[in-house]
Design a protein around this motif. Structure first.
Motif, mmCIF file in Angstrom:
data_model
loop_
_atom_site.group_PDB
_atom_site.id
_atom_site.type_symbol
_atom_site.label_atom_id
_atom_site.label_comp_id
_atom_site.label_asym_id
_atom_site.label_seq_id
_atom_site.Cartn_x
_atom_site.Cartn_y
_atom_site.Cartn_z
ATOM 1 N N GLY A 103 0.827 -1.214 0.000
ATOM 2 C CA GLY A 103 0.000 0.000 0.000
ATOM 3 C C GLY A 103 0.853 1.252 0.000
ATOM 4 N N CYS A 104 0.552 2.164 0.917
ATOM 5 C CA CYS A 104 1.389 3.363 1.073
ATOM 6 C C CYS A 104 2.632 2.950 1.845
ATOM 7 C CB CYS A 104 0.626 4.442 1.840
ATOM 8 S SG CYS A 104 1.680 5.837 2.284
ATOM 9 N N SER A 105 3.812 3.127 1.234
ATOM 10 C CA SER A 105 5.023 2.622 1.883
ATOM 11 C C SER A 105 5.374 3.402 3.154
ATOM 12 C CB SER A 105 6.198 2.624 0.902
ATOM 13 O OG SER A 105 6.317 3.873 0.298
ATOM 14 N N ARG A 161 5.020 4.211 9.552
ATOM 15 C CA ARG A 161 5.524 5.341 10.350
ATOM 16 C C ARG A 161 4.552 6.524 10.367
ATOM 17 N NH1 ARG A 161 10.823 7.139 7.680
ATOM 18 N NH2 ARG A 161 11.531 7.794 9.721
ATOM 19 N N CYS A 162 3.450 6.405 9.655
ATOM 20 C CA CYS A 162 2.588 7.587 9.456
ATOM 21 C C CYS A 162 1.813 7.935 10.728
ATOM 22 C CB CYS A 162 1.618 7.331 8.308
ATOM 23 S SG CYS A 162 0.582 8.769 7.974
ATOM 24 N N PRO A 163 1.974 9.163 11.238
ATOM 25 C CA PRO A 163 1.244 9.551 12.454
ATOM 26 C C PRO A 163 -0.238 9.842 12.197
ATOM 27 C CG PRO A 163 2.641 11.379 11.695
ATOM 28 C CD PRO A 163 2.867 10.244 10.747
ATOM 29 N N ILE A 167 -6.944 1.017 4.495
ATOM 30 C CA ILE A 167 -6.687 1.293 3.071
ATOM 31 C C ILE A 167 -5.210 1.663 2.854
ATOM 32 C CG2 ILE A 167 -7.393 3.740 3.244
ATOM 33 C CD1 ILE A 167 -8.441 3.490 0.380
ATOM 34 N N CYS A 168 -4.599 2.311 3.858
ATOM 35 C CA CYS A 168 -3.202 2.732 3.729
ATOM 36 C C CYS A 168 -2.278 1.524 3.585
ATOM 37 C CB CYS A 168 -2.779 3.559 4.942
ATOM 38 S SG CYS A 168 -3.699 5.091 5.093
ATOM 39 N N GLU A 169 -2.657 0.384 4.196
ATOM 40 C CA GLU A 169 -1.819 -0.820 4.116
ATOM 41 C C GLU A 169 -2.089 -1.610 2.848
ATOM 42 O OE1 GLU A 169 -2.701 -2.861 7.782
ATOM 43 O OE2 GLU A 169 -2.556 -0.917 8.770
ATOM 44 N N ALA A 219 0.087 12.372 -2.929
ATOM 45 C CA ALA A 219 -0.296 10.952 -2.920
ATOM 46 C C ALA A 219 -0.587 10.569 -1.473
ATOM 47 C CB ALA A 219 0.849 10.098 -3.484
ATOM 48 N N CYS A 220 -1.843 10.509 -1.104
ATOM 49 C CA CYS A 220 -2.215 10.188 0.263
ATOM 50 C C CYS A 220 -3.707 9.936 0.321
ATOM 51 C CB CYS A 220 -1.830 11.341 1.208
ATOM 52 S SG CYS A 220 -2.378 11.088 2.892
ATOM 53 N N HIS A 221 -4.133 8.899 1.048
ATOM 54 C CA HIS A 221 -5.551 8.580 1.136
ATOM 55 C C HIS A 221 -6.354 9.575 1.964
ATOM 56 C CE1 HIS A 221 -5.072 5.005 -1.141
ATOM 57 N NE2 HIS A 221 -4.249 4.447 -0.273
ATOM 58 N N LEU A 222 -5.664 10.505 2.632
ATOM 59 C CA LEU A 222 -6.389 11.545 3.374
ATOM 60 C C LEU A 222 -7.049 12.546 2.434
ATOM 61 C CD1 LEU A 222 -3.829 12.366 6.207
ATOM 62 C CD2 LEU A 222 -6.025 11.226 6.493
HETATM 63 FE FE1 SF4 Z 1 0.182 7.043 3.591
HETATM 64 FE FE2 SF4 Z 1 -1.510 9.108 3.704
HETATM 65 FE FE3 SF4 Z 1 -2.204 6.728 4.709
HETATM 66 FE FE4 SF4 Z 1 -0.346 8.227 5.931
HETATM 67 S S1 SF4 Z 1 -2.509 8.722 5.673
HETATM 68 S S2 SF4 Z 1 -0.232 6.018 5.534
HETATM 69 S S3 SF4 Z 1 0.697 9.131 4.150
HETATM 70 S S4 SF4 Z 1 -1.804 7.198 2.568
#
Ligand code: SF4
Length: 326
Positions: free
Chosen positions: A288-290, A294-296, A302-304, A322-325
């Motif tokens: 997913g999102c590499s 570590r993402c706070p 979905i991120c995984e 590039a971010c699911h937010l």
């Molecule tokens: Fe990646 Fe955005 Fe999900 Fe954080 S919130 S893990 S940056 S897709």
């Protein structure tokens, strides 16, 4: 191709195989140094690639210089695939695209006079008389702030800043249209960094050049670049103008990266975001999102599972994230 465009990356990947065993060597994995990037850069602009070491920015620059071959995708300069060039087209590319590297010591042959170092590209690619070459060398030495008579000196007779000026002169000699600048000031004393940055900006105007800049120092990129591409584990996670990115970074990784940099004014306070965990190995990047381990601000499962694509950030005209937010 847009006729204002000089450089384009289309779905470019560079994976380095890892082999194990000496006699019966076998492939044991791949380093995903660059993992599918799309970029475009217009003539006369500066694009800076930023990110922590190992994020793929130097490999990206080496792909544009033909020092690496893509595993997948294409690198286009002036509408031509640079890895397919041959004969006269390759010669033309070699004069139109030049590079300046971090360490002027390693890029200058200590046994050659500056005159011969600077003239090398001309000798290899053009049929010019000796006096034409000498005139051209004298001109570029003046353009970079050196004296024509210094052409007879050897690299060890110059200071660090002057050696970088020699390296810039040898890049300029063929009148290039694009310079790849790989950390061009980070090996220099702080006191002369701004001189070299100013020189590069003046030369960009004078020669009408486009710059692809690799720099880990955000201050350098803010000063020199028009556009920033933030890279994490071989992918671009945010791409925008310098003004837009410094004003409002969107991707959680970019926010953390920028929060660790000094504010542009001492009165401005910025809360530093401390990232936990190590940068994952590019041999086996997370699904997913590499950045998800570590993402706070993780947006959920979905991120995984799904790799976020670069999309226009809400309320912007040219700020991609590039971010699911979003
Ligand atoms: Fe990646 Fe955005 Fe999900 Fe954080 S919130 S893990 S940056 S897709």
């Amino acid at each position: 191709m847009d006729n204002t465009e000089i450089l384009r990356f289309e779905g470019v990947k560079k994976h380095f195989p890892i082999t194990k065993g000496v006699i019966f060597s076998r492939q044991a994995g791949q380093v995903h140094a660059v993992d599918g990037i799309d970029l475009a850069l217009a003539h006369g602009q500066t694009l800076a690639l930023v990110g922590e070491s190992g994020c793929g920015k130097t490999t990206t620059a080496r792909l544009a210089l033909r020092l690496e071959t893509p595993t997948d995708g294409r690198v286009m300069v002036d509408g031509e695939d640079v890895h397919q060039l041959q004969g006269a087209a390759l010669k033309r590319y070699r004069t139109r695209v030049q590079a300046v590297f971090q360490d002027p010591w390693s890029s200058l042959n200590p046994r050659m006079r500056v005159r011969d170092i600077v003239a090398e590209t001309l000798r290899v690619n053009f049929s010019l008389s000796r006096s034409e070459i000498e005139q051209r060398v004298a001109k570029v030495l003046l353009d970079v702030g050196l004296k024509p008579e210094q052409a007879l000196n050897y690299p060890h007779e110059f200071s660090g800043g002057q050696r970088q000026r020699v390296a810039i002169a040898s890049a300029l000699i063929s009148n290039p249209k694009m310079l790849i600048l790989d950390e061009p000031v980070s090996a220099l004393d702080v006191s002369i960094r701004s001189q070299i940055m100013n020189l590069l900006q003046d030369l960009q105007q004078q020669y009408g050049m486009t710059y692809l800049l690799v720099a880990h120092d955000l201050g350098t990129t803010r000063y020199m670049a028009d556009w920033l591409a933030v890279m994490y584990l071989g992918r671009i996670v945010e791409y925008a103008t310098v003004d837009s990115l410094f004003k409002e970074p969107r991707n959680p990784y970019t926010k953390a990266l920028f929060s660790a940099a000094l504010p542009d004014h001492p009165d401005k306070r910025r809360e530093e975001i401390i990232l936990t965990g190590e940068v994952p190995s590019p041999i086996d990047p997370p699904s997913g999102c590499s950045f998800h381990p570590r993402c706070p601000l993780k947006a959920g499962s979905i991120c995984e599972q799904v790799e976020p694509k670069l999309k226009l950030a809400p309320g912007t005209k040219n700020h991609l994230v590039a971010c699911h937010l979003y």
